[in-house]
Write a protein that holds these residues in place. Structure first.
Motif: not given
Length: 261
Positions: A119-123, A58
């Motif tokens: 993390s995999e959700w950091n923009t 991801k």
């Protein structure tokens, strides 16, 4: 080896246990054992548990390594900074405070290397802001004529303030840390005079140093960081200085007594 290290390749080839990661990194810490490296990195935000290949895939899909590599190249050019290795590793997303206050990201800088815990959700903008902050530290540490071992509380709040000022100048106020802008400049002036200035020569051996820096034990939250950003921003604006020009200026000069008057 310098530049962005392809840690994703380590993690996809079964080196996904924290201790295995630390063993790979030991050569970058000549006087430490792998267990010491692991303890230090996890204390600052690295995942404490094994990372899944799905997480790494991801992060690859979000171009995490490419984003860092491109922005690092630009920062190094703009600031004439050192050529250092940058390690991207999964953050400790089980840490509630890290998730709530920093959206699951953290960084750790030395004068010769950087660790970005993501993390995999950091923009993309979160990643760029974190790199800007951490690489600004490297430039200050390598260009300022004072060994880090001699840093006082004042030196540290200027170091942190300079890094967040750099994020503000490069990416805008919306991408600075959540604590920036928490207090007005008038309030920060009072904080400087009441809390920081009388203790500015404190060294890290003192517990009060950390209480003032982070704003714990009844001190205002993130006290040192917020005062430091105000000092740097005010000085830079007053003297019309670029980010690159700030690196070599003495902390005492940045904290000149009339800047907040």
């Amino acid at each position: 080896m310098a530049g962005v290290i392809r840690t994703d390749k380590w993690l996809l080839h079964d080196d996904n246990q924290p201790l295995q990661i630390a063993k790979r990194l030991k050569k970058y810490f000549p006087n430490a054992e792998a267990e010491d490296v692991l303890h230090h990195l996890t204390m600052f935000g690295m995942s404490r548990s094994a990372v899944t290949k799905k997480q790494i895939q991801k992060m690859q899909g979000a171009n995490t390594w490419k984003i860092v590599a491109k922005d690092y190249q630009q920062l190094q050019y703009d600031w004439e900074g050192a050529n250092i290795p940058i390690f991207i590793l999964p953050s400790d997303t089980a840490n509630h405070k890290l998730r709530k206050e920093f959206n699951g990201k953290a960084g750790l800088s030395f004068n010769d290397k950087i660790f970005l815990f993501l993390s995999e959700w950091n923009t993309k903008m979160e990643i760029r802001a974190l790199l800007t902050h951490e690489y600004n530290h490297v430039c200050r540490l390598t260009k300022y004529n004072k060994p880090e071992s001699k840093y006082t509380l004042l030196d540290t709040i200027i170091l942190e303030g300079m890094a967040e000022y750099a994020v503000y100048k490069r990416l805008g106020a919306e991408h600075t840390a959540s604590y920036i802008g928490k207090y007005s400049d008038d309030v920060l002036h009072r904080f400087w005079n009441k809390y920081i200035a009388p203790k500015k020569e404190l060294e890290p051996e003192s517990k009060t140093y950390y209480h003032l820096l982070y704003g714990s034990h009844l001190y205002p939250k993130m006290l040192g960081y917020c005062v430091g950003e105000c000092l740097v921003r005010t000085y830079a604006n007053k003297h019309e200085l670029s980010l690159k020009e700030l690196f070599t200026i003495e902390s005492e000069q940045i904290a000149e007594t009339d800047i907040l008057d």
